[in-house]
Design an enzyme around this catalytic site. Structure first.
Site, PDB file in Angstrom:
ATOM      1  N   SER A  91      26.134 -48.123 -29.579  1.00  0.00           N
ATOM      2  CA  SER A  91      27.351 -48.842 -29.319  1.00  0.00           C
ATOM      3  C   SER A  91      26.407 -49.957 -27.946  1.00  0.00           C
ATOM      4  O   SER A  91      25.612 -50.171 -28.240  1.00  0.00           O
ATOM      5  CB  SER A  91      27.746 -48.230 -28.715  1.00  0.00           C
ATOM      6  OG  SER A  91      29.550 -49.248 -28.962  1.00  0.00           O
ATOM      7  N   HIS A 200      34.368 -51.088 -32.431  1.00  0.00           N
ATOM      8  CA  HIS A 200      33.980 -50.863 -33.823  1.00  0.00           C
ATOM      9  C   HIS A 200      34.848 -51.174 -35.383  1.00  0.00           C
ATOM     10  O   HIS A 200      34.520 -50.646 -36.268  1.00  0.00           O
ATOM     11  CB  HIS A 200      32.962 -49.584 -34.314  1.00  0.00           C
ATOM     12  CG  HIS A 200      31.693 -49.900 -33.028  1.00  0.00           C
ATOM     13  ND1 HIS A 200      31.150 -50.782 -32.994  1.00  0.00           N
ATOM     14  CD2 HIS A 200      31.875 -49.349 -31.842  1.00  0.00           C
ATOM     15  CE1 HIS A 200      30.165 -50.051 -31.458  1.00  0.00           C
ATOM     16  NE2 HIS A 200      30.751 -49.392 -30.979  1.00  0.00           N
TER      17      HIS A 200
END
Length: 310
Positions: A91, A200
Protein backbone atom coordinates in the site's frame (compact mmCIF):
# COMPACT_ATOMS: atom_id res chain seq x y z
CA UNK A 1 22.12 -14.66 -2.36
CA UNK A 2 19.48 -12.60 -4.15
CA UNK A 3 17.46 -10.46 -1.76
CA UNK A 4 14.69 -7.85 -1.83
CA UNK A 5 13.63 -4.93 0.38
CA UNK A 6 9.95 -4.56 1.30
CA UNK A 7 8.27 -1.60 3.02
CA UNK A 8 5.13 -1.66 5.19
CA UNK A 9 1.99 0.44 4.97
CA UNK A 10 -0.25 1.80 7.71
CA UNK A 11 -0.48 -0.22 10.90
CA UNK A 12 3.27 -0.56 11.53
CA UNK A 13 3.58 2.76 13.38
CA UNK A 14 4.05 2.85 17.16
CA UNK A 15 5.11 5.34 19.82
CA UNK A 16 8.84 5.02 20.42
CA UNK A 17 9.56 3.48 17.02
CA UNK A 18 13.22 3.31 15.93
CA UNK A 19 14.39 4.95 19.19
CA UNK A 20 17.19 2.41 19.73
CA UNK A 21 18.42 2.66 16.15
CA UNK A 22 18.39 6.47 16.34
CA UNK A 23 20.61 6.51 19.45
CA UNK A 24 23.35 4.73 17.48
CA UNK A 25 22.78 6.17 14.01
CA UNK A 26 22.21 9.96 13.89
CA UNK A 27 20.93 9.70 10.30
CA UNK A 28 17.65 8.25 11.64
CA UNK A 29 16.76 11.42 13.54
CA UNK A 30 18.22 13.58 10.75
CA UNK A 31 15.81 11.93 8.29
CA UNK A 32 12.85 12.73 10.55
CA UNK A 33 14.12 16.31 10.98
CA UNK A 34 14.29 16.66 7.20
CA UNK A 35 10.65 15.57 7.04
CA UNK A 36 9.69 17.91 9.90
CA UNK A 37 10.92 20.93 7.95
CA UNK A 38 8.51 20.07 5.14
CA UNK A 39 5.60 19.26 7.45
CA UNK A 40 6.07 22.23 9.80
CA UNK A 41 5.77 20.10 12.95
CA UNK A 42 8.18 17.84 14.86
CA UNK A 43 7.61 14.39 13.33
CA UNK A 44 10.26 12.70 15.50
CA UNK A 45 8.68 14.08 18.69
CA UNK A 46 5.27 12.82 17.53
CA UNK A 47 6.61 9.30 16.91
CA UNK A 48 8.44 9.22 20.25
CA UNK A 49 5.97 10.96 22.56
CA UNK A 50 2.62 10.82 20.79
CA UNK A 51 -0.17 11.23 21.47
CA UNK A 52 -0.97 7.94 19.76
CA UNK A 53 -4.27 9.31 18.39
CA UNK A 54 -2.32 11.96 16.44
CA UNK A 55 0.23 9.50 15.10
CA UNK A 56 -2.64 7.27 13.93
CA UNK A 57 -4.20 10.06 11.84
CA UNK A 58 -3.68 9.03 8.24
CA UNK A 59 -2.04 12.30 7.19
CA UNK A 60 0.55 11.87 9.97
CA UNK A 61 0.96 8.09 9.83
CA UNK A 62 2.07 8.10 6.22
CA UNK A 63 4.92 10.65 6.58
CA UNK A 64 6.04 8.81 9.74
CA UNK A 65 6.21 5.46 7.96
CA UNK A 66 8.00 7.07 5.02
CA UNK A 67 10.65 8.61 7.29
CA UNK A 68 11.04 5.30 9.15
CA UNK A 69 11.57 3.24 6.00
CA UNK A 70 13.94 5.79 4.48
CA UNK A 71 16.01 6.20 7.65
CA UNK A 72 16.55 2.42 7.91
CA UNK A 73 17.52 2.33 4.23
CA UNK A 74 20.00 5.16 4.79
CA UNK A 75 21.54 3.32 7.76
CA UNK A 76 21.76 0.21 5.59
CA UNK A 77 23.62 2.15 2.91
CA UNK A 78 25.93 3.81 5.48
CA UNK A 79 26.87 0.38 6.79
CA UNK A 80 27.81 -0.84 3.33
CA UNK A 81 24.66 -2.85 2.70
CA UNK A 82 24.32 -3.97 -0.92
CA UNK A 83 21.48 -2.97 -3.23
CA UNK A 84 18.64 -5.49 -3.43
CA UNK A 85 17.49 -7.24 -6.56
CA UNK A 86 13.95 -5.86 -6.18
CA UNK A 87 11.80 -3.65 -3.99
CA UNK A 88 8.09 -3.54 -3.16
CA UNK A 89 5.89 -1.76 -0.65
CA UNK A 90 2.53 -2.73 0.84
CA UNK A 91 0.00 0.00 0.00
CA UNK A 92 1.60 3.31 1.08
CA UNK A 93 4.92 1.45 1.41
CA UNK A 94 5.18 1.63 -2.37
CA UNK A 95 6.05 5.33 -2.04
CA UNK A 96 8.89 4.45 0.36
CA UNK A 97 10.16 1.84 -2.10
CA UNK A 98 10.15 4.39 -4.92
CA UNK A 99 12.16 6.89 -2.85
CA UNK A 100 14.74 4.21 -1.95
CA UNK A 101 14.88 3.18 -5.61
CA UNK A 102 15.64 6.77 -6.64
CA UNK A 103 12.38 7.39 -8.54
CA UNK A 104 11.04 10.01 -6.12
CA UNK A 105 12.83 12.59 -3.97
CA UNK A 106 12.37 12.15 -0.23
CA UNK A 107 11.37 15.79 0.39
CA UNK A 108 8.77 15.70 -2.39
CA UNK A 109 7.36 12.44 -1.05
CA UNK A 110 6.99 13.72 2.52
CA UNK A 111 4.60 16.33 1.16
CA UNK A 112 2.89 13.75 -1.09
CA UNK A 113 2.40 11.45 1.91
CA UNK A 114 0.67 14.18 3.91
CA UNK A 115 -1.54 15.08 0.92
CA UNK A 116 -2.42 11.44 0.27
CA UNK A 117 -3.41 10.92 3.89
CA UNK A 118 -5.51 14.07 3.93
CA UNK A 119 -7.24 13.21 0.64
CA UNK A 120 -8.07 9.73 1.97
CA UNK A 121 -9.42 11.11 5.25
CA UNK A 122 -11.75 13.56 3.52
CA UNK A 123 -12.93 11.25 0.71
CA UNK A 124 -15.54 9.59 2.94
CA UNK A 125 -17.39 11.28 5.84
CA UNK A 126 -16.36 9.97 9.25
CA UNK A 127 -18.33 6.91 10.30
CA UNK A 128 -19.46 6.08 6.77
CA UNK A 129 -16.46 3.95 5.83
CA UNK A 130 -14.99 0.83 7.44
CA UNK A 131 -12.54 -2.03 6.98
CA UNK A 132 -12.59 -5.57 8.34
CA UNK A 133 -10.16 -8.50 8.42
CA UNK A 134 -11.49 -11.87 7.28
CA UNK A 135 -9.43 -14.84 8.43
CA UNK A 136 -9.59 -18.49 7.42
CA UNK A 137 -11.76 -18.17 4.31
CA UNK A 138 -10.84 -18.64 0.65
CA UNK A 139 -10.50 -15.47 -1.48
CA UNK A 140 -13.36 -16.54 -3.76
CA UNK A 141 -15.71 -17.04 -0.80
CA UNK A 142 -14.82 -13.59 0.57
CA UNK A 143 -15.44 -11.95 -2.80
CA UNK A 144 -18.81 -13.74 -2.97
CA UNK A 145 -19.71 -12.61 0.58
CA UNK A 146 -18.94 -9.01 -0.40
CA UNK A 147 -21.04 -9.26 -3.57
CA UNK A 148 -24.00 -10.57 -1.59
CA UNK A 149 -23.59 -7.96 1.17
CA UNK A 150 -23.22 -4.89 -1.07
CA UNK A 151 -26.93 -4.13 -1.66
CA UNK A 152 -26.31 -0.97 -3.71
CA UNK A 153 -23.46 0.06 -1.40
CA UNK A 154 -19.73 -0.61 -1.67
CA UNK A 155 -17.88 -3.49 -0.02
CA UNK A 156 -14.97 -5.27 -1.69
CA UNK A 157 -11.88 -7.32 -0.91
CA UNK A 158 -9.05 -4.78 -0.88
CA UNK A 159 -5.95 -6.34 0.71
CA UNK A 160 -4.92 -9.85 -0.32
CA UNK A 161 -2.35 -10.03 2.48
CA UNK A 162 -1.76 -13.77 2.79
CA UNK A 163 -3.63 -17.02 2.11
CA UNK A 164 -6.56 -16.97 4.53
CA UNK A 165 -6.03 -13.32 5.47
CA UNK A 166 -7.95 -10.77 3.43
CA UNK A 167 -9.11 -7.26 4.34
CA UNK A 168 -12.40 -5.88 3.02
CA UNK A 169 -13.49 -2.22 2.86
CA UNK A 170 -16.43 -0.05 1.91
CA UNK A 171 -19.53 1.56 3.39
CA UNK A 172 -19.82 0.75 7.11
CA UNK A 173 -23.20 -1.00 6.89
CA UNK A 174 -22.13 -3.06 3.87
CA UNK A 175 -18.89 -4.11 5.63
CA UNK A 176 -20.92 -5.24 8.66
CA UNK A 177 -23.22 -7.28 6.40
CA UNK A 178 -20.18 -8.83 4.72
CA UNK A 179 -18.78 -9.82 8.14
CA UNK A 180 -22.00 -11.71 8.84
CA UNK A 181 -21.91 -13.37 5.40
CA UNK A 182 -18.26 -14.35 5.83
CA UNK A 183 -18.93 -15.93 9.23
CA UNK A 184 -21.85 -17.86 7.77
CA UNK A 185 -19.55 -19.04 4.96
CA UNK A 186 -17.12 -20.46 7.51
CA UNK A 187 -14.60 -17.71 8.26
CA UNK A 188 -12.58 -18.40 11.42
CA UNK A 189 -12.64 -14.69 12.26
CA UNK A 190 -14.25 -11.59 10.78
CA UNK A 191 -13.53 -8.42 12.72
CA UNK A 192 -13.92 -4.68 12.19
CA UNK A 193 -10.58 -2.82 12.14
CA UNK A 194 -9.93 0.37 14.09
CA UNK A 195 -9.74 2.59 11.00
CA UNK A 196 -12.10 5.18 9.59
CA UNK A 197 -10.86 5.21 5.99
CA UNK A 198 -12.06 2.44 3.61
CA UNK A 199 -8.68 2.23 1.84
CA UNK A 200 -8.35 0.72 -1.63
CA UNK A 201 -12.11 0.57 -2.22
CA UNK A 202 -13.93 2.51 -4.95
CA UNK A 203 -14.95 5.02 -2.24
CA UNK A 204 -11.38 6.33 -2.53
CA UNK A 205 -11.97 7.56 -6.09
CA UNK A 206 -12.22 11.25 -4.97
CA UNK A 207 -8.83 10.87 -3.23
CA UNK A 208 -7.39 9.25 -6.36
CA UNK A 209 -8.62 12.14 -8.52
CA UNK A 210 -6.90 14.67 -6.23
CA UNK A 211 -3.76 12.56 -6.05
CA UNK A 212 -3.59 12.37 -9.85
CA UNK A 213 -3.38 16.16 -9.98
CA UNK A 214 -0.95 16.30 -7.04
CA UNK A 215 1.44 13.80 -8.65
CA UNK A 216 1.85 16.00 -11.73
CA UNK A 217 3.58 18.56 -9.47
CA UNK A 218 6.53 16.31 -8.57
CA UNK A 219 9.39 14.92 -10.61
CA UNK A 220 9.49 11.15 -11.08
CA UNK A 221 12.42 9.45 -12.79
CA UNK A 222 13.12 5.84 -13.77
CA UNK A 223 14.04 3.79 -10.66
CA UNK A 224 17.60 2.48 -10.31
CA UNK A 225 16.25 -0.60 -8.48
CA UNK A 226 13.13 -2.34 -9.92
CA UNK A 227 9.94 -1.77 -7.90
CA UNK A 228 6.94 -4.12 -8.20
CA UNK A 229 3.66 -2.21 -8.01
CA UNK A 230 0.71 -3.42 -5.87
CA UNK A 231 -2.03 -2.65 -8.32
CA UNK A 232 -0.98 -4.91 -11.19
CA UNK A 233 2.16 -6.71 -9.91
CA UNK A 234 4.25 -5.15 -12.69
CA UNK A 235 7.63 -3.38 -12.65
CA UNK A 236 7.40 0.07 -14.24
CA UNK A 237 10.21 2.27 -15.52
CA UNK A 238 8.36 5.12 -17.24
CA UNK A 239 7.52 8.08 -14.96
CA UNK A 240 3.96 8.43 -16.30
CA UNK A 241 3.32 4.70 -15.77
CA UNK A 242 4.54 5.04 -12.17
CA UNK A 243 2.22 8.05 -11.64
CA UNK A 244 -0.72 6.08 -13.04
CA UNK A 245 0.04 3.12 -10.73
CA UNK A 246 0.18 5.37 -7.67
CA UNK A 247 -3.20 6.87 -8.56
CA UNK A 248 -4.78 3.46 -9.30
CA UNK A 249 -3.51 1.85 -6.09
CA UNK A 250 -5.65 4.25 -4.01
CA UNK A 251 -8.92 2.71 -5.18
CA UNK A 252 -7.84 -0.82 -6.18
CA UNK A 253 -6.81 -3.89 -4.16
CA UNK A 254 -3.33 -4.50 -2.78
CA UNK A 255 -2.22 -7.73 -4.46
CA UNK A 256 0.43 -8.56 -1.88
CA UNK A 257 0.41 -12.35 -2.20
CA UNK A 258 1.05 -12.07 -5.95
CA UNK A 259 3.72 -9.42 -5.33
CA UNK A 260 5.66 -11.69 -2.95
CA UNK A 261 5.33 -14.65 -5.30
CA UNK A 262 6.64 -12.53 -8.18
CA UNK A 263 9.69 -11.66 -6.05
CA UNK A 264 10.19 -15.39 -5.39
CA UNK A 265 9.85 -16.17 -9.11
CA UNK A 266 12.80 -13.81 -9.72
CA UNK A 267 15.00 -16.18 -7.71
CA UNK A 268 14.98 -14.09 -4.54
CA UNK A 269 15.38 -16.18 -1.38
CA UNK A 270 15.58 -13.45 1.25
CA UNK A 271 13.42 -10.45 2.16
CA UNK A 272 14.29 -7.56 4.46
CA UNK A 273 11.39 -5.53 5.88
CA UNK A 274 12.43 -1.91 6.30
CA UNK A 275 10.04 -0.33 8.78
CA UNK A 276 9.21 0.08 12.46
CA UNK A 277 7.55 -3.35 12.90
CA UNK A 278 7.50 -6.84 11.40
CA UNK A 279 4.00 -7.09 9.93
CA UNK A 280 5.15 -8.09 6.43
CA UNK A 281 7.68 -10.56 7.87
CA UNK A 282 4.79 -12.29 9.65
CA UNK A 283 2.66 -12.38 6.50
CA UNK A 284 5.49 -13.92 4.51
CA UNK A 285 5.45 -17.08 6.65
CA UNK A 286 1.99 -17.73 5.24
CA UNK A 287 2.69 -16.66 1.66
CA UNK A 288 5.96 -18.32 0.66
CA UNK A 289 7.80 -20.69 2.98
CA UNK A 290 10.71 -20.97 0.54
CA UNK A 291 11.70 -17.34 1.20
CA UNK A 292 13.15 -16.12 4.48
CA UNK A 293 11.88 -12.72 5.68
CA UNK A 294 13.73 -10.67 8.30
CA UNK A 295 12.78 -7.27 9.79
CA UNK A 296 15.26 -4.44 10.26
CA UNK A 297 13.90 -2.51 13.22
CA UNK A 298 16.71 -2.19 15.78
CA UNK A 299 20.46 -2.73 16.29
CA UNK A 300 20.22 -6.51 16.64
CA UNK A 301 18.14 -7.05 13.50
CA UNK A 302 20.31 -4.62 11.51
CA UNK A 303 23.49 -6.51 12.49
CA UNK A 304 21.82 -9.84 11.68
CA UNK A 305 20.74 -8.57 8.26
CA UNK A 306 24.24 -7.30 7.41
CA UNK A 307 25.83 -10.54 8.63
CA UNK A 308 23.40 -12.66 6.58
CA UNK A 309 24.81 -11.14 3.40
CA UNK A 310 28.40 -11.25 4.62
Amino acid sequence: MKFAFIFPGQGSQAIGMLSELSSNYPIVKQTFEEASEILDYDLWKLTQEGPKENLNQTDKTQPALLAAGISIWRVWQQQGGKNPELMAGHSFGEYTALVCAGALKFTDTVSLAESRGRFMQTAVPEGEGAMAAILGLADEAIIKACDEAAQDQVVTAVNFNAPGQVVIAGNTDAVKRAITQAKEAGAKKAILLAVSVPSHSSLMQPAADKMKERLTEVEIVSPTIPVIHNVDVIIKTEPDAIRAALVAQLHNPVRWVETINKIADAGVGLLFESGPDKVLTGLNKRINKNMTAKPIIDLKTLEQALETLG
